[in-house]
Design a protein around this motif. Structure first.
Motif, PDB file in Angstrom:
ATOM      1  N   UNK A  58     -18.487   1.301  21.174  1.00  0.00           N
ATOM      2  CA  UNK A  58     -18.061   2.369  21.188  1.00  0.00           C
ATOM      3  C   UNK A  58     -17.973   3.156  22.543  1.00  0.00           C
ATOM      4  N   UNK A  59     -17.243   4.243  22.416  1.00  0.00           N
ATOM      5  CA  UNK A  59     -17.049   5.129  23.887  1.00  0.00           C
ATOM      6  C   UNK A  59     -18.030   6.171  23.813  1.00  0.00           C
ATOM      7  N   UNK A  60     -18.663   6.507  24.973  1.00  0.00           N
ATOM      8  CA  UNK A  60     -19.597   7.608  25.226  1.00  0.00           C
ATOM      9  C   UNK A  60     -19.035   8.541  26.346  1.00  0.00           C
ATOM     10  N   UNK A  61     -18.793   9.849  26.009  1.00  0.00           N
ATOM     11  CA  UNK A  61     -18.038  10.676  27.122  1.00  0.00           C
ATOM     12  C   UNK A  61     -18.888  11.730  27.854  1.00  0.00           C
ATOM     13  N   UNK A  62     -18.344  12.057  28.877  1.00  0.00           N
ATOM     14  CA  UNK A  62     -19.000  12.719  29.972  1.00  0.00           C
ATOM     15  C   UNK A  62     -18.033  13.831  30.381  1.00  0.00           C
ATOM     16  N   UNK A  63     -18.449  15.255  30.883  1.00  0.00           N
ATOM     17  CA  UNK A  63     -17.678  15.922  31.107  1.00  0.00           C
ATOM     18  C   UNK A  63     -17.261  15.907  32.802  1.00  0.00           C
ATOM     19  N   UNK A  64     -18.402  15.126  33.508  1.00  0.00           N
ATOM     20  CA  UNK A  64     -18.013  15.006  34.918  1.00  0.00           C
ATOM     21  C   UNK A  64     -18.878  13.604  35.117  1.00  0.00           C
TER      22      UNK A  64
END
Length: 201
Positions: A58-64
């Protein structure tokens, strides 16, 4: 290992978004994906963490970068996985979280989704004194972008769905819905933020 992906926001869902880069759509789990609902078809940079287990990738994303750094701190705690870490980030109470860790306030930490007494104690044990390097940026991670969205019933429904994904019961959400319906000119993430003021206390 990926550091970030730059691409167009093609789809926003309660627990993930689809980011298209060179005709490849990346399914990325992210805290409060509706923060990016105003940027559909726009190009954004999303920092990512790739989780590889025996059964899943899985890929987990973050805005910064700061949000990603806090996530990495959280999944380093015994008993906290990526899903629980995202729930803590989604609560948008970073100041309260850091203060609770530093003051060993385990009762306060148990207000976060998926955090019980044992996990709260482990958070304090593993993170106390180790979060100062994330401040002050990480404490402001959700407040860096202004929004000028018009509130609609669709945005409220999206917020309700996101709260259910975060683990809140339909009964608890139903109780605060009348309060949310009185808010005008709110985006989905603003509805979520307002709802969490009542749900985590």
């Amino acid at each position: 290992m990926y550091e970030y992906i730059i691409g167009k926001v093609k789809e926003v869902n309660p627990s993930f978004l689809v980011l298209e880069n060179h005709q490849i759509g990346y399914h990325i789990y992210i805290a409060n994906p509706f923060r990016l609902s105003s940027q559909l078809e726009e190009e954004v940079k999303v920092y990512v963490y790739q989780s590889v287990t025996q059964d899943d990738i899985r890929l987990y994303g973050f805005i910064n970068r700061e949000e990603k750094e806090l996530f990495l701190k959280l999944i380093g705690v015994s008993g906290i996985g990526p899903k629980s870490a995202l729930s803590i980030l989604a609560a948008e109470d970073h100041i309260g979280f850091v203060q609770a860790v530093e003051q060993s306030d385990m009762k306060y930490l148990q207000n976060f989704p998926g955090v019980g007494k044992k996990t709260a104690a482990q958070i304090v044990l593993d993170l106390q004194g180790k979060l100062s390097d994330l401040s002050p940026e990480v404490l402001e991670v959700f407040g860096s972008k202004e929004r000028n969205l018009t509130a609609t019933s669709r945005e409220l429904e999206e917020a309700i769905e996101a709260l259910e994904v975060l683990g809140y019961s339909k009964g608890a959400i139903k109780k605060i819905r009348p309060t949310l319906e009185k808010i005008e000119g709110a985006s989905s993430d603003e509805y979520i933020r307002e709802a969490l003021k009542y749900l985590i206390h």
